[in-house]
Scaffold this motif. Structure first.
Motif, PDB file in Angstrom:
ATOM      1  N   VAL A  17       0.737  -7.109  -3.447  1.00 21.17           N
ATOM      2  CA  VAL A  17       1.843  -8.062  -3.449  1.00 21.17           C
ATOM      3  C   VAL A  17       3.139  -7.323  -3.136  1.00 21.17           C
ATOM      4  O   VAL A  17       3.442  -6.287  -3.740  1.00 21.17           O
ATOM      5  CB  VAL A  17       1.963  -8.759  -4.819  1.00 21.17           C
ATOM      6  N   ALA A  18       3.896  -7.850  -2.200  1.00 22.53           N
ATOM      7  CA  ALA A  18       5.218  -7.322  -1.886  1.00 22.53           C
ATOM      8  C   ALA A  18       6.195  -8.488  -1.890  1.00 22.53           C
ATOM      9  O   ALA A  18       5.920  -9.539  -1.304  1.00 22.53           O
ATOM     10  CB  ALA A  18       5.217  -6.634  -0.525  1.00 22.53           C
ATOM     11  N   THR A  19       7.332  -8.335  -2.566  1.00 20.97           N
ATOM     12  CA  THR A  19       8.294  -9.425  -2.647  1.00 20.97           C
ATOM     13  C   THR A  19       9.698  -8.943  -2.313  1.00 20.97           C
ATOM     14  O   THR A  19      10.054  -7.784  -2.524  1.00 20.97           O
ATOM     15  CB  THR A  19       8.328 -10.027  -4.066  1.00 20.97           C
ATOM     16  N   THR A  20      10.456  -9.870  -1.783  1.00 21.71           N
ATOM     17  CA  THR A  20      11.903  -9.721  -1.652  1.00 21.71           C
ATOM     18  C   THR A  20      12.515 -10.998  -2.207  1.00 21.71           C
ATOM     19  O   THR A  20      11.803 -11.891  -2.670  1.00 21.71           O
ATOM     20  CB  THR A  20      12.323  -9.549  -0.183  1.00 21.71           C
ATOM     21  N   ALA A  21      13.823 -11.098  -2.165  1.00 23.09           N
ATOM     22  CA  ALA A  21      14.465 -12.319  -2.633  1.00 23.09           C
ATOM     23  C   ALA A  21      14.131 -13.505  -1.738  1.00 23.09           C
ATOM     24  O   ALA A  21      14.219 -14.653  -2.162  1.00 23.09           O
ATOM     25  CB  ALA A  21      15.976 -12.121  -2.699  1.00 23.09           C
ATOM     26  N   GLU A  22      13.690 -13.236  -0.501  1.00 18.13           N
ATOM     27  CA  GLU A  22      13.456 -14.308   0.456  1.00 18.13           C
ATOM     28  C   GLU A  22      11.992 -14.529   0.794  1.00 18.13           C
ATOM     29  O   GLU A  22      11.657 -15.559   1.385  1.00 18.13           O
ATOM     30  CB  GLU A  22      14.221 -14.016   1.751  1.00 18.13           C
ATOM     31  N   ALA A  23      11.113 -13.595   0.454  1.00 17.04           N
ATOM     32  CA  ALA A  23       9.726 -13.720   0.902  1.00 17.04           C
ATOM     33  C   ALA A  23       8.777 -13.077  -0.099  1.00 17.04           C
ATOM     34  O   ALA A  23       9.145 -12.157  -0.828  1.00 17.04           O
ATOM     35  CB  ALA A  23       9.548 -13.077   2.282  1.00 17.04           C
ATOM     36  N   ALA A  24       7.549 -13.599  -0.119  1.00 18.45           N
ATOM     37  CA  ALA A  24       6.446 -13.004  -0.880  1.00 18.45           C
ATOM     38  C   ALA A  24       5.278 -12.813   0.072  1.00 18.45           C
ATOM     39  O   ALA A  24       4.940 -13.718   0.837  1.00 18.45           O
ATOM     40  CB  ALA A  24       6.042 -13.902  -2.049  1.00 18.45           C
ATOM     41  N   THR A  25       4.674 -11.634   0.041  1.00 12.53           N
ATOM     42  CA  THR A  25       3.605 -11.299   0.979  1.00 12.53           C
ATOM     43  C   THR A  25       2.372 -10.844   0.217  1.00 12.53           C
ATOM     44  O   THR A  25       2.468 -10.009  -0.690  1.00 12.53           O
ATOM     45  CB  THR A  25       4.048 -10.184   1.944  1.00 12.53           C
ATOM     46  N   PHE A  26       1.203 -11.394   0.578  1.00  7.31           N
ATOM     47  CA  PHE A  26      -0.084 -10.933   0.062  1.00  7.31           C
ATOM     48  C   PHE A  26      -0.797 -10.168   1.172  1.00  7.31           C
ATOM     49  O   PHE A  26      -0.826 -10.623   2.316  1.00  7.31           O
ATOM     50  CB  PHE A  26      -0.969 -12.102  -0.365  1.00  7.31           C
ATOM     51  N   ARG A  27      -1.392  -9.021   0.825  1.00 11.22           N
ATOM     52  CA  ARG A  27      -2.183  -8.260   1.795  1.00 11.22           C
ATOM     53  C   ARG A  27      -3.568  -8.030   1.220  1.00 11.22           C
ATOM     54  O   ARG A  27      -3.707  -7.502   0.112  1.00 11.22           O
ATOM     55  CB  ARG A  27      -1.515  -6.920   2.114  1.00 11.22           C
ATOM     56  N   CYS A  28      -4.585  -8.427   1.968  1.00 13.89           N
ATOM     57  CA  CYS A  28      -5.970  -8.229   1.520  1.00 13.89           C
ATOM     58  C   CYS A  28      -6.896  -8.045   2.713  1.00 13.89           C
ATOM     59  O   CYS A  28      -8.060  -8.428   2.671  1.00 13.89           O
ATOM     60  CB  CYS A  28      -6.433  -9.388   0.640  1.00 13.89           C
ATOM     61  N   THR A  29      -6.369  -7.482   3.794  1.00 16.98           N
ATOM     62  CA  THR A  29      -7.170  -7.130   4.964  1.00 16.98           C
ATOM     63  C   THR A  29      -6.804  -5.717   5.384  1.00 16.98           C
ATOM     64  O   THR A  29      -5.737  -5.201   5.039  1.00 16.98           O
ATOM     65  CB  THR A  29      -6.912  -8.096   6.138  1.00 16.98           C
ATOM     66  N   GLY A  30      -7.703  -5.091   6.149  1.00 13.16           N
ATOM     67  CA  GLY A  30      -7.491  -3.709   6.539  1.00 13.16           C
ATOM     68  C   GLY A  30      -7.920  -2.760   5.441  1.00 13.16           C
ATOM     69  O   GLY A  30      -8.586  -3.137   4.476  1.00 13.16           O
ATOM     70  N   ASP A  31      -7.515  -1.503   5.582  1.00 17.54           N
ATOM     71  CA  ASP A  31      -7.877  -0.484   4.607  1.00 17.54           C
ATOM     72  C   ASP A  31      -7.132  -0.691   3.302  1.00 17.54           C
ATOM     73  O   ASP A  31      -5.971  -1.097   3.296  1.00 17.54           O
ATOM     74  CB  ASP A  31      -7.558   0.901   5.184  1.00 17.54           C
ATOM     75  N   ARG A  32      -7.800  -0.369   2.179  1.00 14.08           N
ATOM     76  CA  ARG A  32      -7.145  -0.570   0.883  1.00 14.08           C
ATOM     77  C   ARG A  32      -5.858   0.231   0.735  1.00 14.08           C
ATOM     78  O   ARG A  32      -4.912  -0.228   0.097  1.00 14.08           O
ATOM     79  CB  ARG A  32      -8.111  -0.176  -0.249  1.00 14.08           C
ATOM     80  N   THR A  33      -5.833   1.415   1.299  1.00 15.26           N
ATOM     81  CA  THR A  33      -4.639   2.249   1.171  1.00 15.26           C
ATOM     82  C   THR A  33      -3.625   2.005   2.285  1.00 15.26           C
ATOM     83  O   THR A  33      -2.530   2.533   2.232  1.00 15.26           O
ATOM     84  CB  THR A  33      -5.027   3.742   1.167  1.00 15.26           C
ATOM     85  N   ASN A  34      -4.006   1.220   3.281  1.00 21.09           N
ATOM     86  CA  ASN A  34      -3.089   0.907   4.380  1.00 21.09           C
ATOM     87  C   ASN A  34      -3.336  -0.524   4.823  1.00 21.09           C
ATOM     88  O   ASN A  34      -3.800  -0.786   5.931  1.00 21.09           O
ATOM     89  CB  ASN A  34      -3.302   1.880   5.541  1.00 21.09           C
ATOM     90  N   PRO A  35      -3.034  -1.495   3.952  1.00 23.99           N
ATOM     91  CA  PRO A  35      -3.379  -2.883   4.258  1.00 23.99           C
ATOM     92  C   PRO A  35      -2.578  -3.439   5.422  1.00 23.99           C
ATOM     93  O   PRO A  35      -1.479  -2.973   5.731  1.00 23.99           O
ATOM     94  CB  PRO A  35      -3.046  -3.614   2.954  1.00 23.99           C
ATOM     95  N   ALA A  36      -3.163  -4.468   6.064  1.00 25.32           N
ATOM     96  CA  ALA A  36      -2.509  -5.099   7.215  1.00 25.32           C
ATOM     97  C   ALA A  36      -1.625  -6.250   6.732  1.00 25.32           C
ATOM     98  O   ALA A  36      -1.917  -6.903   5.735  1.00 25.32           O
ATOM     99  CB  ALA A  36      -3.563  -5.627   8.187  1.00 25.32           C
ATOM    100  N   ASP A  37      -0.541  -6.488   7.461  1.00 22.05           N
ATOM    101  CA  ASP A  37       0.320  -7.626   7.169  1.00 22.05           C
ATOM    102  C   ASP A  37      -0.372  -8.917   7.593  1.00 22.05           C
ATOM    103  O   ASP A  37      -1.162  -8.939   8.548  1.00 22.05           O
ATOM    104  CB  ASP A  37       1.650  -7.499   7.909  1.00 22.05           C
ATOM    105  N   THR A  38      -0.064 -10.011   6.888  1.00 22.44           N
ATOM    106  CA  THR A  38      -0.692 -11.296   7.220  1.00 22.44           C
ATOM    107  C   THR A  38      -0.115 -11.887   8.499  1.00 22.44           C
ATOM    108  O   THR A  38      -0.827 -12.529   9.271  1.00 22.44           O
ATOM    109  CB  THR A  38      -0.493 -12.294   6.072  1.00 22.44           C
TER     110      THR A  38
END
Length: 413
Positions: free
Chosen positions: A187-208
């Motif tokens: 999970v990555a968040t800013t004041a304007e957006a929330a992003t879930f990553r669950c594809t790609g490598d576990r240590t280098n996940p891909a953006d949705t």
């Protein structure tokens, strides 16, 4: 006020079957939710697990709801008095900057996908003090991801940064009963957006990138380390019906309670840089007694105090009891992290054999909370029981109940 209602049902189904694609901007048959509690998105985002327990679609989802927009719309309506829905705003009522209409009488009505901002909320037909708002305006579809069916209540792990100049990361864990797995999302968040990553490598996940992706198998926790030299028959596997989760981000351990069979599973969360973790270490049965037929099940897990030597409380599906266990085998227990998979150290769950009893006949305790009347002493525990529906207060010193109050039917947690 605006309200979200959460429901859950038991069943099973595969994710990659043919069928109707779920919506990326809706709340449907939600199985659990959690509010962002750290970082720039603190209090702004609500993460909802759509369980798809009625199998309307071919997958469940995890979506991010913008609570700041929800609060803004509700506060706009504060000055609209109950019983005057749809009327023009009255002077002298603070906050009455917007007029909402009454909802259509047909309870099955759903706003169209292109709902206008002026129509996104309406006053409830049966109770004009309740503001119903359509979630399409608050769910961020570019953040949504797809998971298996029958997802449950999620928990969050705060990861320590690998270096001083690296930002802290967070991971969301979701029990998925449909395929007996624990889904993991960064999970990555800013004041304007929330992003879930669950594809790609576990240590280098891909953006949705707004793709509404299906979370990939390497982001599911189902078994132990396949790379170990053990024969396949000896590798630990997650039992059926993962249901209750509790994370200790001090010890970096995740506990999983299973609704059927009554086992508790132990998962080493490791550090973010260890590609083979999180890893299932063991599943321990019989921490709770069964009913007359021997049936066992876990409905909730509560960590009383994170870190070493603190008991973890386990509530039972079939008997009115709460049991406890501790974790043994931790090397250098004062360290903030447990070791990686290369040195397993024999971490193990040990039942204490101690139980709290509600004193009521019936079944299914659904959770426990502690209140301290004297600083430093947790001498009161409040246990929720589903059948009969009651909240029971127990003195943890004498282990005896001292007060009981009836609650509404079928409480969940």
């Amino acid at each position: 006020m605006a309200a979200l209602v959460f429901l859950g049902v038991v069943a099973g189904c595969s994710l990659h079957q043919e069928g109707v694609r779920p919506p990326d901007n809706r709340i449907f048959f939600p199985g659990g939710a959690i509010i962002e509690s750290a970082g720039p998105g603190l209090g702004k985002w609500l993460y909802v697990v759509n369980s798809n327990s009625d199998l309307r679609y071919n997958a469940g989802t995890v979506v991010a709801v913008d609570l700041a927009k929800v609060r803004a719309d509700y506060q706009d309506a504060q000055g609209s008095p109950p019983g005057q829905a749809g009327q023009a705003g009255q002077a002298g009522l603070p906050g009455n900057s917007r007029t909402w209409n009454s909802c259509p009488a047909d309870s099955r009505w759903v706003p169209p996908a292109n709902v206008a901002a002026a129509d996104r909320c309406c006053w409830d037909t049966l109770d004009s003090s309740i503001l119903n708002c359509d979630e399409q305006l608050y769910v961020r579809p570019e953040s949504s991801v797809r998971i298996g069916n029958f997802g449950g209540r999620p928990v969050m792990q705060q990861l320590l940064p690998a270096a001083k100049d690296q930002a802290a990361r967070r991971r969301l864990f979701v029990p998925v009963r449909g395929d007996a797995s624990i889904g993991m999302l960064e999970v990555a968040t800013t004041a304007e957006a929330a992003t879930f990553r669950c594809t790609g490598d576990r240590t280098n996940p891909a953006d949705t990138d707004g793709r509404f992706p299906v979370c990939e198998p390497q982001w599911q926790i189902k078994r132990g380390d396949e790379a170990a030299h053990l024969p396949d028959s000896d590798i630990a596997r997650l039992p059926d019906e993962p249901y209750a989760l509790a994370v200790d981000d001090v010890l970096q351990l995740l506990y999983v309670g299973h609704l059927r069979g009554g086992s508790v599973s132990l998962i080493n969360l490791g550090t973010y840089d260890e590609s083979r973790t999180p890893e299932l270490l063991q599943s321990v049965p019989n921490l709770l007694p069964g009913d007359a037929n021997g049936a066992q099940g876990v409905t909730s897990l509560t960590i009383k105090k994170k870190g070493c030597f603190g008991p973890v409380y386990v509530t039972s599906r079939y008997v009115p009891l709460v049991g406890t266990f501790v974790v043994a085998g931790l090397d250098n227990c004062q360290a903030p992290r447990v070791s990686g998979p290369e040195s397993t150290r024999g971490i193990a769950i040990l039942g204490t054999g101690q139980f709290l009893n509600t004193g009521l006949p019936g079944t299914e305790t659904r959770g426990i909370e502690f209140v301290s009347s004297v600083p430093g002493q947790d001498d009161r525990a409040f246990i929720l029981q589903r059948t009969p529906p009651a909240l029971v207060a127990v003195n943890t010193v004498t282990q005896l109940p001292f007060a009981t109050i009836e609650v509404c039917q079928s409480p969940t947690n």
